[in-house]
Design an enzyme around this catalytic site. Structure first.
Site, short mmCIF file in Angstrom:
data_model
loop_
_atom_site.label_atom_id
_atom_site.label_comp_id
_atom_site.label_asym_id
_atom_site.label_seq_id
_atom_site.Cartn_x
_atom_site.Cartn_y
_atom_site.Cartn_z
N HIS A 1 -3.12 6.77 3.35
CA HIS A 1 -3.75 5.86 2.85
C HIS A 1 -4.93 5.59 3.44
O HIS A 1 -4.81 5.73 4.65
CB HIS A 1 -2.29 4.91 2.94
CG HIS A 1 -3.05 3.58 2.63
ND1 HIS A 1 -3.84 3.18 1.78
CD2 HIS A 1 -2.93 2.09 3.66
CE1 HIS A 1 -3.52 1.82 1.13
NE2 HIS A 1 -3.82 1.06 2.89
N CYS B 1 0.62 -1.28 -0.07
CA CYS B 1 0.27 -0.23 0.29
C CYS B 1 0.90 1.54 -0.07
O CYS B 1 0.27 2.35 -0.50
CB CYS B 1 -0.72 0.26 0.76
SG CYS B 1 -2.49 -1.45 1.40
N ASN C 1 -10.35 0.52 0.54
CA ASN C 1 -8.83 0.00 0.77
C ASN C 1 -8.30 -0.23 -0.83
O ASN C 1 -8.70 -1.82 -0.83
CB ASN C 1 -8.27 -0.55 2.00
CG ASN C 1 -6.59 -0.56 1.75
OD1 ASN C 1 -5.63 -0.03 0.93
ND2 ASN C 1 -5.57 -1.41 2.70
N1 COA Z 1 -18.53 -7.99 10.26
C1 COA Z 1 -19.07 -8.56 11.14
N2 COA Z 1 -18.12 -9.03 12.21
C2 COA Z 1 -16.89 -9.06 11.99
C3 COA Z 1 -16.53 -8.86 10.43
C4 COA Z 1 -17.29 -8.37 9.52
N3 COA Z 1 -16.89 -8.12 8.45
N4 COA Z 1 -15.00 -8.65 10.59
C5 COA Z 1 -14.40 -9.24 12.21
N5 COA Z 1 -15.71 -9.65 12.29
C6 COA Z 1 -15.63 -9.77 13.64
C7 COA Z 1 -14.62 -10.73 14.51
O1 COA Z 1 -14.70 -12.00 14.25
C8 COA Z 1 -14.58 -10.88 15.40
O2 COA Z 1 -16.36 -11.30 16.79
P1 COA Z 1 -15.36 -11.51 18.32
O3 COA Z 1 -15.26 -10.42 18.82
O4 COA Z 1 -16.69 -12.25 18.24
O5 COA Z 1 -14.29 -12.59 17.65
C9 COA Z 1 -14.90 -8.49 16.40
O6 COA Z 1 -15.83 -8.56 14.82
C10 COA Z 1 -13.83 -7.67 16.32
O7 COA Z 1 -12.85 -8.78 15.66
P2 COA Z 1 -11.41 -7.86 15.41
O8 COA Z 1 -10.70 -8.32 14.24
O9 COA Z 1 -10.91 -7.13 16.50
O10 COA Z 1 -12.12 -6.30 14.73
P3 COA Z 1 -11.15 -4.61 14.61
O11 COA Z 1 -12.18 -3.26 14.92
O12 COA Z 1 -10.15 -5.19 14.78
O13 COA Z 1 -11.80 -4.23 12.94
C11 COA Z 1 -10.33 -4.20 10.93
C12 COA Z 1 -11.07 -5.55 12.03
C13 COA Z 1 -9.94 -5.47 10.06
C14 COA Z 1 -11.25 -3.72 10.64
C15 COA Z 1 -9.37 -3.71 11.44
O14 COA Z 1 -8.36 -4.56 12.73
C16 COA Z 1 -8.43 -2.99 10.45
O15 COA Z 1 -8.71 -1.90 9.83
N6 COA Z 1 -7.42 -3.33 10.56
C17 COA Z 1 -5.78 -2.88 10.13
C18 COA Z 1 -6.45 -3.70 8.51
C19 COA Z 1 -5.70 -2.94 7.39
O16 COA Z 1 -5.50 -1.36 7.18
N7 COA Z 1 -5.03 -3.58 6.42
C20 COA Z 1 -4.83 -3.14 5.16
C21 COA Z 1 -3.30 -2.74 5.64
S1 COA Z 1 -2.67 -1.90 4.32
#
Ligand code: COA
Length: 329
Positions: free
Chosen positions: A256, A116, A286
């Site tokens: 980004h 990215c 993204n």
């Molecule tokens: N819909 C509903 N629930 C979801 C879900 C979705 N699409 N994806 C994950 N969940 C659930 C998980 O299973 C988890 O459930 P649990 O608490 O019962 O285990 C809960 O939501 C929380 O998951 P978590 O991964 O801790 O959520 P989060 O707040 O960290 O959000 C992301 C997830 C991926 C959105 C976030 O971590 C993120 O944006 N990370 C950075 C990603 C990034 O920038 N990547 C690219 C790099 S360039």
């Protein structure tokens, strides 16, 4: 000391596939909800390729728009640099396909892979060429088709990504505008938090050893989030500090577009009002290396960038890679 030319962005263009995938569409694919996606990521919809489409089509479209805006012909280009991790083919490169399609007969062409952060990496590489060859014109593209590497059964990643392309023309500045400073960073110690293994040379195609899910993007989102917020802030503050600037000097920040919460965190750390940080993640998700050039192009079109403005672009991505570019518009 010899005074080298500053390189500035002469023009930009962008293009995204027509097909839109909304959060409501995703609700039909995996167990998720518009509410969860909006609250946790800020994304409402993303553009993705239709079956049979290729991302080079959009890279070419964005490039043609940038050339037109710069009043340049394809044969005026000396180099085409394309940041991507999802080219049409492993060989030939995406930049070669663009070179052929444009008819840029005098240009060299190569792809650059820095996830990215790819566009900012490519921009700084192009900047070095311009400083030594002030007559050159370089087409710098960020283009991605992440939908082709998305596991549509994995709700923790499939809601995040989109496809698209952005392009800029870099050339020597004729006034005080241009790239002032940049930071490129990398830290491979946590590489396994964000991977796309299938398709590389470690595993031959159809290797029975490689589980099917490894042919798609895999991510430990929460861990990636923590690294992202830390590094985005660090790079932004370091660039400001070593140039004797404070965040209030900035006219616009283009981060980004990975997650609205990451962008908001950066905005709060820089103590900036909302109108000084560009956000379009709700429309595109993204788009990896394409996210900053698409945002830059939209910001320019919306009149958010005026001559003399101080612009900061900052990114992070798998690897991990980090980059920041400070420039005068
Ligand atoms: N819909 C509903 N629930 C979801 C879900 C979705 N699409 N994806 C994950 N969940 C659930 C998980 O299973 C988890 O459930 P649990 O608490 O019962 O285990 C809960 O939501 C929380 O998951 P978590 O991964 O801790 O959520 P989060 O707040 O960290 O959000 C992301 C997830 C991926 C959105 C976030 O971590 C993120 O944006 N990370 C950075 C990603 C990034 O920038 N990547 C690219 C790099 S360039």
């Amino acid at each position: 000391m010899e005074l080298r030319a500053l390189s500035s962005i002469l023009a930009c263009g962008m293009a995204v596939p027509e097909r839109i995938l909304t959060n409501a569409d995703l609700e039909k694919l995996v167990e998720t909800s518009d509410k969860w996606i909006t609250e946790r990521t800020g994304i409402k919809e993303r553009h993705i390729l239709r079956q049979g489409e290729v991302i080079s089509t959009y890279a070419v479209q964005a490039s043609r728009e940038a050339l037109k805006q710069a009043s340049l012909k394809p044969e005026d280009l000396n180099l085409i640099l394309c940041a991507t991790l999802t080219p049409d083919f492993l060989m030939p490169s995406l930049s070669i396909l663009v070179q052929k399609e444009l008819g840029a007969v005098k240009a060299g062409a190569f792809d650059l892979s820095a996830t990215c952060s790819g566009f900012l990496y490519a921009l700084t590489v192009a900047d070095q060429f311009i400083r030594n060859n002030p007559n050159w014109k370089i087409l710098v593209i960020g283009a991605e088709a992440l939908s082709r590497k998305t596991n549509w059964r994995d709700r923790s990643t499939c809601v995040l990504f989109g496809d698209g392309a952005g392009a800029v023309i870099l050339g020597a500045s004729e006034n005080q505008s241009g790239i002032i400073d940049f930071i490129l960073g990398a830290d491979g110690s946590n590489w396994s938090l964000l991977t796309l293994k299938g398709g590389g040379s470690a595993y031959p195609p159809f290797d029975p050893e490689l589980p099917e899910e490894e042919y798609f993007i895999k991510m430990q989102g929460r861990e990636v989030f923590k690294i992202a917020v830390r590094m985005m802030e660090k790079i932004a503050l370091e660039l400001l500090e070593r140039n004797g600037l404070s965040s209030s000097d900035l006219s616009l920040v283009i981060p980004h577009q990975a997650n609205l919460r990451i962008i908001e965190y950066l905005r709060e750390r820089l103590e900036l009002p909302q109108d000084k940080v560009f956000v379009n993640i709700h429309k595109y998700g993204n788009t990896s290396a394409a996210s900053i050039p698409i945002a830059l192009c939209e910001a320019e079109r919306e009149g958010r960038l005026k001559k003399g403005d101080l612009l900061l672009m900052v990114s992070f991505g798998g690897g991990f890679t980090f980059a920041g570019v400070l420039m005068r518009w």
